[in-house]
Design a protein around this motif. Sequence first.
Motif, short mmCIF file in Angstrom:
data_model
loop_
_atom_site.label_atom_id
_atom_site.label_comp_id
_atom_site.label_asym_id
_atom_site.label_seq_id
_atom_site.Cartn_x
_atom_site.Cartn_y
_atom_site.Cartn_z
N TRP A 112 0.88 -1.17 -0.02
CA TRP A 112 0.15 -0.17 -0.06
C TRP A 112 0.90 1.34 0.03
O TRP A 112 0.40 2.23 -0.67
CB TRP A 112 -1.06 -0.02 1.21
N LEU B 160 -0.05 3.85 -2.91
CA LEU B 160 -0.52 5.44 -2.47
C LEU B 160 0.60 6.36 -2.40
O LEU B 160 0.23 7.61 -2.10
CB LEU B 160 -1.35 5.21 -1.22
N GLN C 241 -5.90 13.72 4.15
CA GLN C 241 -5.90 12.29 3.96
C GLN C 241 -5.93 11.31 5.12
O GLN C 241 -5.19 11.51 6.01
CB GLN C 241 -4.76 11.85 3.12
N ILE D 16 -11.54 0.21 -0.89
CA ILE D 16 -10.78 1.44 -1.07
C ILE D 16 -11.09 1.63 -2.49
O ILE D 16 -10.82 0.54 -3.43
CB ILE D 16 -9.28 1.28 -0.75
N ASP D 17 -11.12 2.83 -2.86
CA ASP D 17 -11.10 3.35 -4.35
C ASP D 17 -9.87 4.38 -4.62
O ASP D 17 -9.39 5.01 -3.81
CB ASP D 17 -12.29 4.20 -4.80
N VAL D 18 -9.07 4.02 -5.74
CA VAL D 18 -7.93 4.82 -6.17
C VAL D 18 -7.83 5.52 -7.10
O VAL D 18 -8.66 5.25 -8.09
CB VAL D 18 -6.46 3.77 -5.65
N ASN D 19 -7.32 6.59 -7.54
CA ASN D 19 -7.22 7.41 -8.68
C ASN D 19 -5.96 7.55 -8.97
O ASN D 19 -4.89 8.00 -8.09
CB ASN D 19 -7.92 8.65 -8.63
N THR E 43 -2.46 9.70 -10.06
CA THR E 43 -2.24 11.27 -10.18
C THR E 43 -1.49 11.61 -11.19
O THR E 43 -1.44 12.88 -11.55
CB THR E 43 -1.75 11.32 -8.64
N GLU F 279 -1.63 3.14 -15.02
CA GLU F 279 -1.61 2.72 -13.56
C GLU F 279 -2.19 1.33 -13.29
O GLU F 279 -1.49 0.84 -12.34
CB GLU F 279 -2.50 3.71 -13.10
N LEU G 50 -9.70 0.90 -9.09
CA LEU G 50 -8.78 1.76 -9.76
C LEU G 50 -9.77 2.29 -10.59
O LEU G 50 -10.50 1.83 -11.71
CB LEU G 50 -7.82 1.05 -10.56
#
Length: 126
Positions: free
Chosen positions: A22, A26, A52, A72-75, A77, A84, A119
């Motif tokens: 992680w 992140l 955060q 968890i949702d991630v985007n 950057t 990604e 994602l």
Amino acid sequence: MACRITELVLDCRDPEGLAAFWCEVLGYVVLERPDDGSVEIGPEKTGAGWLQPTLVLSPAEEPRSGKLRLHIDVNATDRDQDAELDRLLALGARPADVGQTGEESWHVLADPEGNEFCLLRRRVDA
């Protein structure tokens, strides 16, 4: 005054291993290693006013099995979603099937211990 989320706690078999995963996903760093075997990770910029939440990876002999009620949702950057996705898969994520139709704009993945996360397509500022 309202509350805000400051920490998310995830039970796991290998807190150190999952923390490493992680942190890479992140861009977090290890903030603390309490005596109970947990590992707290978060952004380097922490303290009052930082919005955060941190992630606490807590040791558990028998982490919860079955579908988690929270994920968890991630985007990304700094790259598009396809790039990604390739990066996350190289880090140890794997595709997860939760009944998607194939028309979604997101990818459902699982971390090395099987915890599902998504994602999303939209790129966000770091």
